[in-house]
Design a protein around this motif. Structure first.
Motif, PDB file in Angstrom:
ATOM      1  N   GLU A 181       0.813  -1.213   0.000  1.00 13.67           N
ATOM      2  CA  GLU A 181       0.000   0.000   0.000  1.00 13.67           C
ATOM      3  C   GLU A 181       0.852   1.271   0.000  1.00 13.67           C
ATOM      4  O   GLU A 181       1.863   1.367   0.708  1.00 13.67           O
ATOM      5  N   LYS A 347      -6.690   2.084  -1.311  1.00 13.36           N
ATOM      6  CA  LYS A 347      -7.985   1.514  -0.944  1.00 13.36           C
ATOM      7  C   LYS A 347      -9.092   2.512  -1.264  1.00 13.36           C
ATOM      8  O   LYS A 347      -8.963   3.703  -0.979  1.00 13.36           O
ATOM      9  N   THR A 348     -10.167   2.005  -1.814  1.00  9.54           N
ATOM     10  CA  THR A 348     -11.342   2.858  -2.006  1.00  9.54           C
ATOM     11  C   THR A 348     -12.207   2.883  -0.743  1.00  9.54           C
ATOM     12  O   THR A 348     -13.137   3.684  -0.648  1.00  9.54           O
ATOM     13  N   ASP A 349     -11.895   2.012   0.209  1.00  7.85           N
ATOM     14  CA  ASP A 349     -12.641   1.945   1.472  1.00  7.85           C
ATOM     15  C   ASP A 349     -11.661   1.492   2.545  1.00  7.85           C
ATOM     16  O   ASP A 349     -11.030   0.436   2.408  1.00  7.85           O
ATOM     17  N   GLU A 350     -11.517   2.270   3.613  1.00 12.51           N
ATOM     18  CA  GLU A 350     -10.544   1.954   4.656  1.00 12.51           C
ATOM     19  C   GLU A 350     -10.845   0.650   5.373  1.00 12.51           C
ATOM     20  O   GLU A 350      -9.997   0.112   6.089  1.00 12.51           O
ATOM     21  N   LEU A 352     -11.247  -2.114   3.951  1.00 15.52           N
ATOM     22  CA  LEU A 352     -10.605  -3.187   3.193  1.00 15.52           C
ATOM     23  C   LEU A 352      -9.279  -3.575   3.839  1.00 15.52           C
ATOM     24  O   LEU A 352      -8.565  -2.734   4.386  1.00 15.52           O
ATOM     25  N   THR A 354      -6.644  -4.854   2.146  1.00 13.62           N
ATOM     26  CA  THR A 354      -5.546  -4.513   1.251  1.00 13.62           C
ATOM     27  C   THR A 354      -6.046  -3.571   0.160  1.00 13.62           C
ATOM     28  O   THR A 354      -7.253  -3.454  -0.071  1.00 13.62           O
ATOM     29  N   PRO A 355      -5.136  -2.881  -0.539  1.00 12.45           N
ATOM     30  CA  PRO A 355      -5.548  -2.000  -1.640  1.00 12.45           C
ATOM     31  C   PRO A 355      -6.383  -2.734  -2.684  1.00 12.45           C
ATOM     32  O   PRO A 355      -6.146  -3.921  -2.974  1.00 12.45           O
ATOM     33  N   ASP A 356      -7.357  -2.003  -3.256  1.00 16.48           N
ATOM     34  CA  ASP A 356      -8.188  -2.596  -4.304  1.00 16.48           C
ATOM     35  C   ASP A 356      -8.102  -1.841  -5.623  1.00 16.48           C
ATOM     36  O   ASP A 356      -8.745  -2.235  -6.600  1.00 16.48           O
ATOM     37  N   THR A 420     -16.248   0.024  -8.037  1.00 12.64           N
ATOM     38  CA  THR A 420     -14.822   0.231  -7.790  1.00 12.64           C
ATOM     39  C   THR A 420     -14.197   1.121  -8.847  1.00 12.64           C
ATOM     40  O   THR A 420     -13.362   1.977  -8.535  1.00 12.64           O
TER      41      THR A 420
END
Length: 536
Positions: A181, A347-350, A352, A354-356, A420
């Motif tokens: 990340e 990340k689009t959402d904390e 998560l 791992t990064p998406d 996403t």
């Protein structure tokens, strides 16, 4: 012609397979490549992908079928057709993926493919030239594949990285270290300003110097020779003539996520009912061949800027001549540029783990590569979803080995994938709104101010109309034990002896990043499996 092992495809995975089997010294190995030798100088100049993609001497020039997820568009899918395969025409970006990707492969039942299992093979392949801290000893330093930090930087990329940090994302000097990340610069398969393809890393140092390694180029595999459900060789076409190359022990398919399933189907390994439509007799009913196709789809926001970018640095013959002279004299400058300079795994959402999403920050912009850079100074903040849910498939167009298969990517087919890609575009816009980047951006060229930040439908439709592949097809001969699996955890094809697949097609799920490094790892790992089984 007869050898112990025949490897079909001299690409990212095939070259390591052939080299390691040859290294053992006990066996004869034949490496077959449909394309020519890698003598084109543009292959070895990093920025040469502008000349090698869409060139029939180095690119298969595949096209998808019209895809509903991208509003009925058919798009090009470049794949390497030359020694080195796609590693000879790709963007040189070295990304291993997330440890969780491989742990998930193991959780799907693929023993031996967890992160701790594959890390030694990443390290064995790699000769890392960076000086970032490596307290957990995750990087390799003695392998044949040169991996180095970029030799090029640009102010606009520095501004993007700083803006991302100011937007709340962390800086990461080594996304191939303990944590993916963050934002920073890409690492490249490059040495001294030249591309290090899998062919250059593994085959060039030994070609012509070993009696047990034969490399045959310009030889397109047409069909596997299967006798009593055992692979005994490959029928290839070279210089207009058909020839058979026999294998005493095994055939290893490393023809890529399109080529490997196509060759299996042409040889009667696939969905029996579908093969019968083309007059192909089923040898082994394996319905998963050609299914589970995944790819990374990139949306490409573009921003005009007051800073100098490649667009204006190459807008005259004189400027281009000076860039060429710098490269000739020093192996530095814009000609050492990979497909992207900056990156971010975010990340689009904390919530998560791992990064998406992943960014590819390019200090240039273009409507299409063939059109050349825009006339104005601008940069591209390409963003993609790392782990799409959508899966497509490919199928034979005919029983003619020279006919490309029909490719159905099935992009953006699920709600999560649609959400996403929209969130990724919103992250790009968010970063562009922070200093120091916002101070040098004069206009959002695309998507453009006509589409508001929170206009979900408008943003998604823009992505459907403009997004393109970032060249990562995978999964079409997936590894596993379910009824749609094509190979087992040792990459042996179901129902056929003496046959394995080793390339991006065996991935049960696409990894979180660029696919070249994992393909090389796959080649390294399967070579050990083959050698172990050969003496068992």
């Amino acid at each position: 012609m007869e050898f112990d092992f025949v490897v079909v495809g001299a690409g990212s995975a095939g070259c390591p397979v052939a080299r390691r089997l040859s290294d053992a010294g006990r066996y004869s190995v034949c490496l077959i490549e449909a394309g020519p030798r890698d003598t084109n100088p543009w292959i070895h100049i990093p920025v040469g992908y502008f000349r090698t993609m869409n060139n029939p001497r180095s690119d298969w020039r595949y096209y998808t079928q019209p895809d509903p997820g991208i509003n009925g568009r058919a798009i090009p899918w470049p794949r390497g057709r030359v020694m080195g395969g796609s590693s000879s025409i790709n963007g040189l970006l070295y990304v291993r993926g997330q440890p969780q990707d491989y742990d998930h492969w193991r959780q799907l039942g693929n023993t031996g493919w967890a992160w701790d299992d594959v890390l030694p093979y990443f390290k064995r392949a790699e000769n890392w030239g960076g000086d970032t801290p490596d307290p957990e000893n995750l990087r390799g330093h003695k392998g044949p594949l040169a991996v180095n930090p970029t030799r090029l930087s640009r102010d606009i990329v520095d501004h993007w990285v700083e803006a991302a940090v100011n937007a709340g994302y962390k800086r990461n000097p080594d996304y191939n270290g303990s944590d993916q990340e963050g934002v920073g610069y890409f690492q490249l398969t490059q040495k001294a300003g030249q591309r290090c393809s899998s062919a250059k890393a593994y085959i060039t140092p030994v070609r012509g110097k070993r009696d047990n390694l034969e490399v045959i180029t310009d030889a397109q595999a047409e069909k596997l020779l299967i006798e009593n459900r055992v692979a005994r060789g490959v029928i290839v076409r070279r210089k207009g003539e058909s020839m058979t190359i026999r294998a005493r022990r095994e055939v290893i398919l490393s023809a890529g996520a399109i080529g490997s399933p196509q060759l299996l189907m042409l040889s009667g390994v696939g969905d029996g009912e579908a093969l019968a439509k083309h007059g192909i007799t089923s040898v082994s009913h394996v319905p998963g061949v050609g299914r589970n196709l995944q790819d990374h789809l990139q949306a490409r926001p573009v921003y005009k800027t007051t800073l100098s970018t490649i667009n204006v640095e190459t807008n005259s013959l004189f400027k281009k001549a000076m860039i060429a002279l710098e490269y000739a004299a020093k192996r530095t400058g814009p000609m050492t540029m990979a497909a992207s300079l900056g990156t971010g795994f975010l990340k689009t959402d904390e919530r998560l783990e791992t990064p998406d999403i992943q960014f590819h920050i390019q200090p240039f912009s273009a409507s299409a590569p063939a059109d050349g850079p825009h006339k104005f100074s601008a940069f591209t903040a390409s963003v993609l979803q790392l782990r799409p849910e959508s899966t497509g498939h490919l199928e034979l167009k005919s029983a003619d080995p020279m006919a490309h298969p029909d490719i159905h990517p099935n992009y953006l087919a699920t709600d999560l994938d649609q959400q996403t890609i929209v969130k990724g575009i919103q992250v790009a816009r968010k970063i562009a709104g922070h200093s120091p980047l916002k101070d040098v951006v004069t206009e959002e060229y695309a998507p453009g101010r006509e589409i508001a930040f929170d206009d979900y439908d408008g943003t998604l439709d823009w992505a459907r109309n403009t997004a393109v592949t970032i060249y990562h097809p995978t999964g079409t001969c997936k590894m596993g034990s379910d009824e749609m699996a094509v190979v087992d955890e040792r990459l042996r094809v179901r129902g056929i002896g003496g046959l394995r697949v080793a390339d991006a097609s065996i991935m049960p799920q696409i990894i979180s990043g660029n696919t070249n490094a994992p393909c090389i790892m796959i080649g390294e790992k399967v070579s050990d499996m083959i050698l172990e089984d050969a003496v068992a």
